[in-house]
Design a protein around this motif. Structure first.
Motif, mmCIF file in Angstrom:
data_model
loop_
_atom_site.group_PDB
_atom_site.id
_atom_site.type_symbol
_atom_site.label_atom_id
_atom_site.label_comp_id
_atom_site.label_asym_id
_atom_site.label_seq_id
_atom_site.Cartn_x
_atom_site.Cartn_y
_atom_site.Cartn_z
ATOM 1 N N TRP A 177 0.810 -1.204 0.000
ATOM 2 C CA TRP A 177 0.000 0.000 0.000
ATOM 3 C C TRP A 177 0.853 1.267 0.000
ATOM 4 O O TRP A 177 0.379 2.316 -0.394
ATOM 5 C CB TRP A 177 -0.974 -0.021 1.181
ATOM 6 C CG TRP A 177 -2.176 -0.837 0.837
ATOM 7 C CD1 TRP A 177 -2.263 -2.194 0.808
ATOM 8 C CD2 TRP A 177 -3.427 -0.347 0.383
ATOM 9 N NE1 TRP A 177 -3.498 -2.592 0.390
ATOM 10 C CE2 TRP A 177 -4.243 -1.472 0.132
ATOM 11 C CE3 TRP A 177 -3.963 0.917 0.179
ATOM 12 C CZ2 TRP A 177 -5.549 -1.346 -0.331
ATOM 13 C CZ3 TRP A 177 -5.261 1.038 -0.263
ATOM 14 C CH2 TRP A 177 -6.041 -0.085 -0.522
ATOM 15 N N THR A 185 2.097 4.617 0.275
ATOM 16 C CA THR A 185 1.398 5.814 0.748
ATOM 17 C C THR A 185 0.013 5.912 0.136
ATOM 18 O O THR A 185 -0.523 7.000 -0.069
ATOM 19 C CB THR A 185 2.216 7.072 0.390
ATOM 20 O OG1 THR A 185 2.456 7.054 -1.015
ATOM 21 C CG2 THR A 185 3.521 7.119 1.147
ATOM 22 N N GLY A 186 -0.568 4.756 -0.173
ATOM 23 C CA GLY A 186 -1.891 4.756 -0.797
ATOM 24 C C GLY A 186 -3.003 5.180 0.130
ATOM 25 O O GLY A 186 -4.019 5.712 -0.303
ATOM 26 N N LEU A 187 -2.806 4.936 1.429
ATOM 27 C CA LEU A 187 -3.836 5.305 2.390
ATOM 28 C C LEU A 187 -3.745 6.784 2.721
ATOM 29 O O LEU A 187 -2.664 7.312 2.981
ATOM 30 C CB LEU A 187 -3.669 4.492 3.673
ATOM 31 C CG LEU A 187 -4.286 3.093 3.680
ATOM 32 C CD1 LEU A 187 -3.991 2.423 5.008
ATOM 33 C CD2 LEU A 187 -5.781 3.177 3.445
#
Lengths: 175, 152
Positions: A121, A123-125
């Protein structure tokens, strides 16, 4: 009276008097009428049936022509189809899913609870706390008490110093 | 023998469970696909709040344009796929209906990110930044909102 020799009657060698005596009688008017009636009875019905069939065929042909003409006429008028094609449906304006929002509201960290993350993930969140956010906090000695471990799991001898449970992949043999 | 005795009970239990699941209203899922860029600073007015949150993680992304806004009604326990921008798509599964705390359980499979399973309040967008970059150099950003179809 003795009947003449048929051969002589046929070749015309009999004298005329004898020949006329044995000539067949011509049909009477009543016999002619009966013959004509029989002809009429046998021939006219066929003629009438043929005429009826002809009229029926003509009527069917006329009806087919009429239907064809109507279809051509309706086709020229180009009526709107009852089921619009996907292209036409797509051309129609759809309701805007975002119409109720002037600005799209964003969930906060407290409003989103992440249960599972699989994959990279990075820095997708943007919101929500990662299940493994920050440094992993390990339990310390005295914070864990093992009541009973199933077969295939064990605690190391120094469990009191570094509490952990060890699982074995294969069936464990008795020591 | 025990199985025979338990079977009617299990059957009734599954029927009750099925009825409960069937009574759950479907969930309306709204998916917004945005294209974020570092080459301009134009932000769609609707995306101002989302852009502010995204910039906390990616300060270089300054421009945010709306690419697609999609909405589907998905029954609890079922999935649907949303076609996003630039040929990308995302599968969405509704895991659980709205609970006592007002949260709905959902699983997303965004492009290039894997899988995320979470619960979230209704009427709020959850933004996700995908690793997908378009040919124009814009990054695909997704935001997902869930809401029961009865609106409660």
């Amino acid at each position: 009276m003795t009947p003449p020799d048929p051969a002589r009657y046929a070749d015309g060698s009999l004298d005329p008097t004898t020949r006329h005596a044995f000539d067949p009688a011509p049909p009477t008017c009543a016999e002619w009428k009966r013959v004509r009636d029989e002809i009429a009875l046998r021939v006219l019905p066929r003629t009438q049936a043929a005429a009826r069939r002809g009229r029926l065929g003509a009527a069917l042909a006329l009806a087919a022509c009429a239907v064809f003409a109507i279809l051509v006429w309706e086709g020229k008028k180009a009526p709107a189809p009852s089921n619009p094609t996907p292209e036409l449906a797509a051309a129609q304006p759809r309701p805007d899913p975002l119409a109720e929002f002037a600005v799209l509201p964003v969930a906060t960290d407290d409003e989103m609870r992440i249960a599972t993350l699989r994959g990279d993930w990075g820095t997708g969140l943007v919101v929500g706390l990662h299940p493994l956010e920050g440094e992993l906090q390990l339990a310390t000695a005295g914070e864990v008490t093992v009541g009973r471990a199933p077969v295939g799991m064990a605690t190391p001898p120094d469990f009191d110093d570094e509490p952990m449970v060890i699982g074995f992949k294969g069936p464990r043999t008795s020591e | 023998m025990t199985t025979r005795r338990l079977f009617p009970f299990l059957l009734a239990l599954s029927a009750v469970g099925g009825a409960t699941r069937a009574a759950d209203p479907p969930v309306r899922v709204t998916v917004v696909a945005m294209l974020a860029s570092a080459n301009h600073a134009v932000v769609d007015p609707k995306l101002v709040a989302l852009a502010d949150e995204v910039r906390k993680r990616h300060p270089k992304l300054t421009g945010f344009q709306l690419s697609a806004a999609l909405q589907k009604s998905i029954p609890v326990g079922e999935s649907a796929t949303f076609a996003l921008a630039d040929g990308q798509s995302m599968k969405v599964t509704i895991n659980s209906p709205k609970d006592k705390s007002g949260r709905i359980g959902i699983t997303l499979f965004p492009p290039g990110l894997g899988e995320i399973q979470y619960t979230c309040v209704c009427d709020k967008f959850v933004p996700l930044i995908t690793p997908h970059i378009t040919k124009a150099g814009e990054r695909l950003v997704i935001a997902v909102l869930v809401k029961p179809c009865n609106g409660k």
